[in-house]
Structure formats: C-alpha cells, structure tokens
Design a protein around this motif. Structure first.
Motif, PDB file in Angstrom:
ATOM      1  N   PRO A  30       0.846  -1.204   0.044  1.00  0.00           N
ATOM      2  CA  PRO A  30      -0.051   0.049   0.126  1.00  0.00           C
ATOM      3  C   PRO A  30       0.792   1.327  -0.029  1.00  0.00           C
ATOM      4  O   PRO A  30       0.423   2.276  -0.808  1.00  0.00           O
ATOM      5  CB  PRO A  30      -0.847  -0.071   1.264  1.00  0.00           C
ATOM      6  CG  PRO A  30      -0.901  -1.599   1.474  1.00  0.00           C
ATOM      7  CD  PRO A  30       0.344  -2.047   1.135  1.00  0.00           C
ATOM      8  N   ILE A  31       1.953   1.380   0.817  1.00  0.00           N
ATOM      9  CA  ILE A  31       2.574   2.531   0.721  1.00  0.00           C
ATOM     10  C   ILE A  31       3.219   3.067  -0.343  1.00  0.00           C
ATOM     11  O   ILE A  31       3.496   4.107  -0.756  1.00  0.00           O
ATOM     12  CB  ILE A  31       3.737   2.605   1.837  1.00  0.00           C
ATOM     13  CG1 ILE A  31       4.125   3.968   2.280  1.00  0.00           C
ATOM     14  CG2 ILE A  31       4.793   1.490   1.616  1.00  0.00           C
ATOM     15  CD1 ILE A  31       5.396   3.800   3.546  1.00  0.00           C
TER      16      ILE A  31
ATOM     17  N   ASN B  64       0.497   4.176  -2.847  1.00  0.00           N
ATOM     18  CA  ASN B  64       0.088   5.559  -2.303  1.00  0.00           C
ATOM     19  C   ASN B  64       1.097   6.725  -3.009  1.00  0.00           C
ATOM     20  O   ASN B  64       0.483   7.653  -3.350  1.00  0.00           O
ATOM     21  CB  ASN B  64      -0.231   5.767  -1.018  1.00  0.00           C
ATOM     22  CG  ASN B  64      -1.165   4.828  -0.275  1.00  0.00           C
ATOM     23  OD1 ASN B  64      -2.014   4.309  -0.945  1.00  0.00           O
ATOM     24  ND2 ASN B  64      -1.165   4.775   1.022  1.00  0.00           N
TER      25      ASN B  64
ATOM     26  N   ARG C 220      -9.818  11.310   5.055  1.00  0.00           N
ATOM     27  CA  ARG C 220      -8.687  10.243   5.325  1.00  0.00           C
ATOM     28  C   ARG C 220      -8.039  10.006   4.371  1.00  0.00           C
ATOM     29  O   ARG C 220      -6.756   9.861   4.384  1.00  0.00           O
ATOM     30  CB  ARG C 220      -9.268   9.315   6.067  1.00  0.00           C
ATOM     31  CG  ARG C 220      -8.244   8.194   6.668  1.00  0.00           C
ATOM     32  CD  ARG C 220      -9.307   7.114   7.561  1.00  0.00           C
ATOM     33  NE  ARG C 220     -10.281   6.636   6.728  1.00  0.00           N
ATOM     34  CZ  ARG C 220     -10.211   5.718   5.803  1.00  0.00           C
ATOM     35  NH1 ARG C 220      -9.125   5.022   5.299  1.00  0.00           N
ATOM     36  NH2 ARG C 220     -11.357   5.155   5.244  1.00  0.00           N
ATOM     37  N   LEU C 221      -8.734   9.675   3.176  1.00  0.00           N
ATOM     38  CA  LEU C 221      -7.780   9.403   1.901  1.00  0.00           C
ATOM     39  C   LEU C 221      -6.971  10.523   1.538  1.00  0.00           C
ATOM     40  O   LEU C 221      -5.912  10.394   1.111  1.00  0.00           O
ATOM     41  CB  LEU C 221      -8.895   9.167   0.782  1.00  0.00           C
ATOM     42  CG  LEU C 221      -9.692   7.765   1.042  1.00  0.00           C
ATOM     43  CD1 LEU C 221     -10.626   7.652  -0.100  1.00  0.00           C
ATOM     44  CD2 LEU C 221      -8.579   6.682   1.207  1.00  0.00           C
TER      45      LEU C 221
ATOM     46  N   LEU D  64      -3.901  10.530   3.480  1.00  0.00           N
ATOM     47  CA  LEU D  64      -3.016   9.455   2.798  1.00  0.00           C
ATOM     48  C   LEU D  64      -2.084   9.947   1.704  1.00  0.00           C
ATOM     49  O   LEU D  64      -1.108   9.910   1.862  1.00  0.00           O
ATOM     50  CB  LEU D  64      -3.690   8.191   2.580  1.00  0.00           C
ATOM     51  CG  LEU D  64      -4.089   7.349   3.641  1.00  0.00           C
ATOM     52  CD1 LEU D  64      -4.896   6.082   3.231  1.00  0.00           C
ATOM     53  CD2 LEU D  64      -2.788   6.820   4.524  1.00  0.00           C
TER      54      LEU D  64
ATOM     55  N   LYS E  14       8.644   5.844   8.106  1.00  0.00           N
ATOM     56  CA  LYS E  14       7.249   5.204   8.487  1.00  0.00           C
ATOM     57  C   LYS E  14       7.385   3.741   8.825  1.00  0.00           C
ATOM     58  O   LYS E  14       8.291   3.071   8.358  1.00  0.00           O
ATOM     59  CB  LYS E  14       6.424   5.335   7.158  1.00  0.00           C
ATOM     60  CG  LYS E  14       6.127   6.693   6.830  1.00  0.00           C
ATOM     61  CD  LYS E  14       5.082   6.743   5.538  1.00  0.00           C
ATOM     62  CE  LYS E  14       3.613   6.537   5.935  1.00  0.00           C
ATOM     63  NZ  LYS E  14       2.999   7.171   6.914  1.00  0.00           N
TER      64      LYS E  14
ATOM     65  N   GLN F  95       1.101   0.327   8.263  1.00  0.00           N
ATOM     66  CA  GLN F  95       0.016   1.292   8.796  1.00  0.00           C
ATOM     67  C   GLN F  95      -1.017   1.231   7.830  1.00  0.00           C
ATOM     68  O   GLN F  95      -2.114   1.644   8.068  1.00  0.00           O
ATOM     69  CB  GLN F  95       0.856   2.534   9.093  1.00  0.00           C
ATOM     70  CG  GLN F  95       1.632   2.538  10.354  1.00  0.00           C
ATOM     71  CD  GLN F  95       2.329   3.701  10.717  1.00  0.00           C
ATOM     72  OE1 GLN F  95       2.422   4.566   9.836  1.00  0.00           O
ATOM     73  NE2 GLN F  95       2.628   3.719  11.913  1.00  0.00           N
ATOM     74  N   GLU F  96      -0.543   1.278   6.318  1.00  0.00           N
ATOM     75  CA  GLU F  96      -1.724   1.622   5.189  1.00  0.00           C
ATOM     76  C   GLU F  96      -2.294   0.482   4.996  1.00  0.00           C
ATOM     77  O   GLU F  96      -1.739  -0.774   5.104  1.00  0.00           O
ATOM     78  CB  GLU F  96      -1.349   2.364   4.039  1.00  0.00           C
ATOM     79  CG  GLU F  96      -0.787   3.815   4.278  1.00  0.00           C
ATOM     80  CD  GLU F  96       0.621   4.262   5.197  1.00  0.00           C
ATOM     81  OE1 GLU F  96       1.291   3.149   5.209  1.00  0.00           O
ATOM     82  OE2 GLU F  96       0.952   5.167   5.301  1.00  0.00           O
ATOM     83  N   THR F  97      -3.443   0.521   4.337  1.00  0.00           N
ATOM     84  CA  THR F  97      -4.146  -0.723   3.828  1.00  0.00           C
ATOM     85  C   THR F  97      -4.408  -0.733   2.376  1.00  0.00           C
ATOM     86  O   THR F  97      -4.373   0.269   1.780  1.00  0.00           O
ATOM     87  CB  THR F  97      -5.607  -0.962   4.710  1.00  0.00           C
ATOM     88  OG1 THR F  97      -6.560   0.099   4.137  1.00  0.00           O
ATOM     89  CG2 THR F  97      -5.609  -0.814   6.036  1.00  0.00           C
TER      90      THR F  97
ATOM     91  N   ASP G 297      -7.617   1.013   1.231  1.00  0.00           N
ATOM     92  CA  ASP G 297      -7.685   2.346   0.842  1.00  0.00           C
ATOM     93  C   ASP G 297      -6.759   2.956  -0.393  1.00  0.00           C
ATOM     94  O   ASP G 297      -7.161   3.647  -0.927  1.00  0.00           O
ATOM     95  CB  ASP G 297      -7.070   2.908   2.217  1.00  0.00           C
ATOM     96  CG  ASP G 297      -8.099   3.291   3.362  1.00  0.00           C
ATOM     97  OD1 ASP G 297      -8.913   3.165   3.270  1.00  0.00           O
ATOM     98  OD2 ASP G 297      -7.391   3.432   4.503  1.00  0.00           O
ATOM     99  N   SER G 298      -5.883   2.063  -0.574  1.00  0.00           N
ATOM    100  CA  SER G 298      -4.881   2.253  -1.570  1.00  0.00           C
ATOM    101  C   SER G 298      -5.836   2.162  -2.857  1.00  0.00           C
ATOM    102  O   SER G 298      -5.855   2.835  -4.087  1.00  0.00           O
ATOM    103  CB  SER G 298      -3.711   1.429  -1.893  1.00  0.00           C
ATOM    104  OG  SER G 298      -2.845   1.754  -0.668  1.00  0.00           O
TER     105      SER G 298
END
Length: 207
Positions: free
Chosen positions: A91-92, A95, A148-149, A152, A163, A167-169, A172-173
C-alpha cells in the motif's frame, strides 16, 4: 498565516498563499506574468510595501497557448505513466505512485487554467489551488472517508524512511487509485476541450 485566518473566521474563510520573490515573478514566462497581473487586478491587496511597491508586470506578448499545450501533454503523459505502474500489493508504494500521478495532473491543470507555476509542490497545497478553478471536478469531497484518503495521499514522501510498513491498507490504496483514475479520465476531457478554445478562436479570425 493560513492557520490564523482559518481560526479567526472559525473555519468559514480560508486562504491559499502564493509566495514568491518579486524579482522571480518579473523573470517568469509570458503566461505566468499574465496570471500574476490577473491576481493583482482581481485580488484583495492586504499589504504592499510603500518603499518597494509591486505593480503589474509589463507583458508584450499574448498568452502562449503552444507552451500550455506542450506542458499539459507532458504532465498528462507522466500522470498516465504513474497510474500504469500501480501493480504492487504494498500500500505505501501504491500511495506514493498515486500521489505522483495526482501531482502531475494538478500542476498541469494549474498551468492550463491559471498560467501559474507554484513553487510549493506538496499535494495538499496543489489540491487547494485546484479548488480555485470552478471548471474542475473535485478529487475529494468533505466526507470523513475522503478526508482520511486526502491525508493519505498528501503524506510527505521524504518521511518514507521513517514510516512503519503496515500502517496503510490495500483497501484504502484501491479507493485512492479509483478516485485518481476517475479524476484523470474527467480532467483529460476537460483539459483537451480547454485547449481547443484558442484553436476555435483562431479559425474564426482566419475565416
């Protein structure tokens, strides 16, 4: 200053500050000079140093649509390239790629509709500038999830080395990618239509 103004008006009024040295502005290309002059003519002057006042910048040429088209084409090409790279399950990384794509779209739109090249390239700052262009759709709404997005995608890339992965999902990505891709599809049509306007004007004049 932005935070103070927002607090003073209880969040009802906000500002986006454009900060440049006067000499830098006077040395800019034609389109940027037209933008600065429009700000001076239509904006509200808060302060102008009486010892070194800033006036409109003399511009001898009309808007350079050729530059605008070339800049737009390059930004859109890079945005498309970043979106095409979104295949990883981390995810990171997703993003960050989406962030780069959104930034390219943002600076392309800001140049095309404003003729402005900001000297701050944070995602959140660029999105605030996009909010000043009424012709454009919104990438994010004011909903809790979109806030929230937006947070991110606005993360500072330089903080990546600090980081904690995980922590990210991926959910969400995926939502971020869908929003960015939908935004890309919409602004591609809007941007290309905007570029047709000077061509139509030229045709009418030549006729």
């Amino acid at each position: 200053m932005q935070a103070l103004i927002k607090k003073k008006f209880a969040g009802k009024n906000t500002v986006t500050i454009l900060q440049h040295r006067a000499q830098y502005l006077r040395n800019q290309a034609v389109n940027q000079k037209h933008f600065i002059n429009a700000v001076l003519r239509n904006g509200i002057e808060v302060y102008n140093n009486p010892e070194h006042p800033f006036y409109e910048i003399p511009v001898v040429a009309d808007w350079d649509f050729g530059f605008s088209k070339n800049y737009w084409d390059n930004r859109i090409s890079l945005a498309e390239g970043f979106l095409a790279l979104v295949h990883t399950e981390q995810p990171i990384i997703l993003n960050l790629l989406i962030q780069q794509a959104v930034q390219q779209m943002a600076v392309g739109l800001i140049d095309l509709f404003m003729g402005y090249h900001p000297n701050i390239y944070s995602t959140n700052y660029l999105l605030r500038l996009l909010d000043c262009i009424p012709e454009l759709p919104k990438l994010f709404t004011d909903s809790e999830e979109d806030s929230r997005l937006r947070q991110l995608i606005s993360a500072n890339i330089d903080m990546l080395k600090h980081k904690n992965i995980g922590q990210e999902t991926i959910e969400d990505s995926s939502k971020l990618f869908k929003k960015a891709k939908d935004f890309y599809d919409k602004i591609l049509v809007i941007g290309n239509k905007e570029l047709e306007r000077p061509e139509q004007i030229t045709v009418r004049i030549n006729d």
